[in-house]
Design an enzyme around this catalytic site. Sequence first.
Site, PDB file in Angstrom:
ATOM      1  N   ASN A   9       0.864  -1.176   0.000  1.00  0.00           N
ATOM      2  CA  ASN A   9       0.000   0.000   0.000  1.00  0.00           C
ATOM      3  C   ASN A   9       0.906   1.234   0.000  1.00  0.00           C
ATOM      4  OD1 ASN A   9      -1.806   2.030   0.499  1.00  0.00           O
ATOM      5  ND2 ASN A   9      -2.323   1.379   2.585  1.00  0.00           N
ATOM      6  N   TRP A  10       0.971   1.881  -1.149  1.00  0.00           N
ATOM      7  CA  TRP A  10       1.922   2.997  -1.290  1.00  0.00           C
ATOM      8  C   TRP A  10       1.403   4.287  -0.672  1.00  0.00           C
ATOM      9  CZ3 TRP A  10       4.424   2.664  -6.881  1.00  0.00           C
ATOM     10  CH2 TRP A  10       5.049   1.418  -7.011  1.00  0.00           C
ATOM     11  N   LYS A  11       0.131   4.307  -0.306  1.00  0.00           N
ATOM     12  CA  LYS A  11      -0.473   5.499   0.325  1.00  0.00           C
ATOM     13  C   LYS A  11      -0.221   6.737  -0.550  1.00  0.00           C
ATOM     14  CE  LYS A  11      -0.044   3.135   4.678  1.00  0.00           C
ATOM     15  NZ  LYS A  11       0.118   3.166   6.133  1.00  0.00           N
ATOM     16  N   HIS A  94      -9.208   0.934   4.986  1.00  0.00           N
ATOM     17  CA  HIS A  94      -7.924   1.157   5.666  1.00  0.00           C
ATOM     18  C   HIS A  94      -8.129   2.085   6.863  1.00  0.00           C
ATOM     19  CE1 HIS A  94      -3.854   2.410   6.517  1.00  0.00           C
ATOM     20  NE2 HIS A  94      -3.480   1.291   5.922  1.00  0.00           N
ATOM     21  N   GLU A  96      -6.546   4.505   7.933  1.00  0.00           N
ATOM     22  CA  GLU A  96      -6.369   5.937   7.662  1.00  0.00           C
ATOM     23  C   GLU A  96      -7.621   6.523   7.012  1.00  0.00           C
ATOM     24  OE1 GLU A  96      -2.647   5.412   5.588  1.00  0.00           O
ATOM     25  OE2 GLU A  96      -1.765   4.814   7.496  1.00  0.00           O
ATOM     26  N   GLU A 166      -5.217  -5.243  10.589  1.00  0.00           N
ATOM     27  CA  GLU A 166      -4.170  -4.241  10.808  1.00  0.00           C
ATOM     28  C   GLU A 166      -4.424  -3.521  12.129  1.00  0.00           C
ATOM     29  OE1 GLU A 166      -2.194  -2.963   6.936  1.00  0.00           O
ATOM     30  OE2 GLU A 166      -4.009  -1.789   7.073  1.00  0.00           O
ATOM     31  N   GLY A 172       2.679   2.017  10.805  1.00  0.00           N
ATOM     32  CA  GLY A 172       3.607   3.136  10.642  1.00  0.00           C
ATOM     33  C   GLY A 172       4.309   3.541  11.936  1.00  0.00           C
ATOM     34  N   SER A 212       3.690  -2.416  10.267  1.00  0.00           N
ATOM     35  CA  SER A 212       5.143  -2.439  10.461  1.00  0.00           C
ATOM     36  C   SER A 212       5.786  -3.788  10.115  1.00  0.00           C
ATOM     37  CB  SER A 212       5.502  -2.017  11.892  1.00  0.00           C
ATOM     38  OG  SER A 212       5.079  -0.689  12.129  1.00  0.00           O
ATOM     39  N   GLY A 233       3.025  -1.221   4.242  1.00  0.00           N
ATOM     40  CA  GLY A 233       3.048   0.221   3.983  1.00  0.00           C
ATOM     41  C   GLY A 233       4.468   0.686   3.690  1.00  0.00           C
ATOM     42  N   GLY A 234       5.117   1.228   4.702  1.00  0.00           N
ATOM     43  CA  GLY A 234       6.440   1.836   4.537  1.00  0.00           C
ATOM     44  C   GLY A 234       7.438   0.973   3.784  1.00  0.00           C
TER      45      GLY A 234
HETATM   46  P1  PGA Z   1       3.097   0.078   7.655  1.00  0.00           P
HETATM   47  O1  PGA Z   1       1.626   0.290   7.049  1.00  0.00           O
HETATM   48  O2  PGA Z   1       3.628  -1.200   7.060  1.00  0.00           O
HETATM   49  O3  PGA Z   1       3.857   1.296   7.242  1.00  0.00           O
HETATM   50  O4  PGA Z   1       2.936  -0.026   9.137  1.00  0.00           O
HETATM   51  C1  PGA Z   1       0.763  -0.791   6.881  1.00  0.00           C
HETATM   52  C2  PGA Z   1      -0.531  -0.314   6.290  1.00  0.00           C
HETATM   53  O5  PGA Z   1      -0.968   0.804   6.617  1.00  0.00           O
HETATM   54  O6  PGA Z   1      -1.170  -1.027   5.494  1.00  0.00           O
END
Ligand code: PGA
Length: 250
Positions: A9-11, A94, A96, A166, A172, A212, A233-234
Amino acid sequence: MRKKIVAGNWKMNKTASETKGLIDALKNQLNPSDVEVMIAPTFVNLHAAVQQTNDSHIEVIAQNMHQAESGAYTGEISAAMLKDIGVETVIIGHSERRAYFGETDAILAEKTKAALDNGLRVVFCFGEELADRQSEKHFELVASQLKNALFTLPSSAWNNIVLAYEPVWAIGTGETASPEQAQEMHAFIRTTLAAAYDDALAQEVSILYGGSVKPANAEEIFGKADVDGGLIGGAALNADDFNAIVTANK
Ligand code: PGA
């Protein structure tokens, strides 16, 4: 069918040229395997990313969509628009989106239904916040998120749903659920699915862990019986790291 999946997930990261560069690097590094690999660039880069990955086993997926078919929803994107450019899968729910854009269980139920009705596959995200876990409400909360958004769907819909657990406190933050915590929740999710539908269905649904995940912890988390892969994510923003995580999902 239950599958091994690693989704990035590149956000809100990567310009068009950066997206192209990262996809080039991934295409060079990733070896075809039985792991389904998905990447979710931002909307403006989806079409080019779909075309760039046509000759690879990388699937380009969307991070979000609107629940309406079309109309006066300034700034939004419909399921039909995604399908039309060759996107087959969309992330819904998600944390967010829930936290910053007010997406409730009721909205997510509508989005999921709209996606499925339009022939898209859904990666459905959910998970508790730190306060829920500290007050030992995390199982209850996760069960209610699933029930409110998904459990009115017919059994047949589940062929096109992937779940992504999640825990919000692990996204993050560098703090990961331990492999045991992930397994405990994934097993609970399967039991919850079996109670709402049946055990055969529960065994067939792929359940990803997100929060993470890094090259250093991926293998141990993916090694757990009820963890079928990850939503990253990251670490998905770096080709070496993402490749290492895909490789860890044996
Ligand atoms: P993260 O994000 O790996 O940076 O913790 C995961 C996600 O939001 O899907």
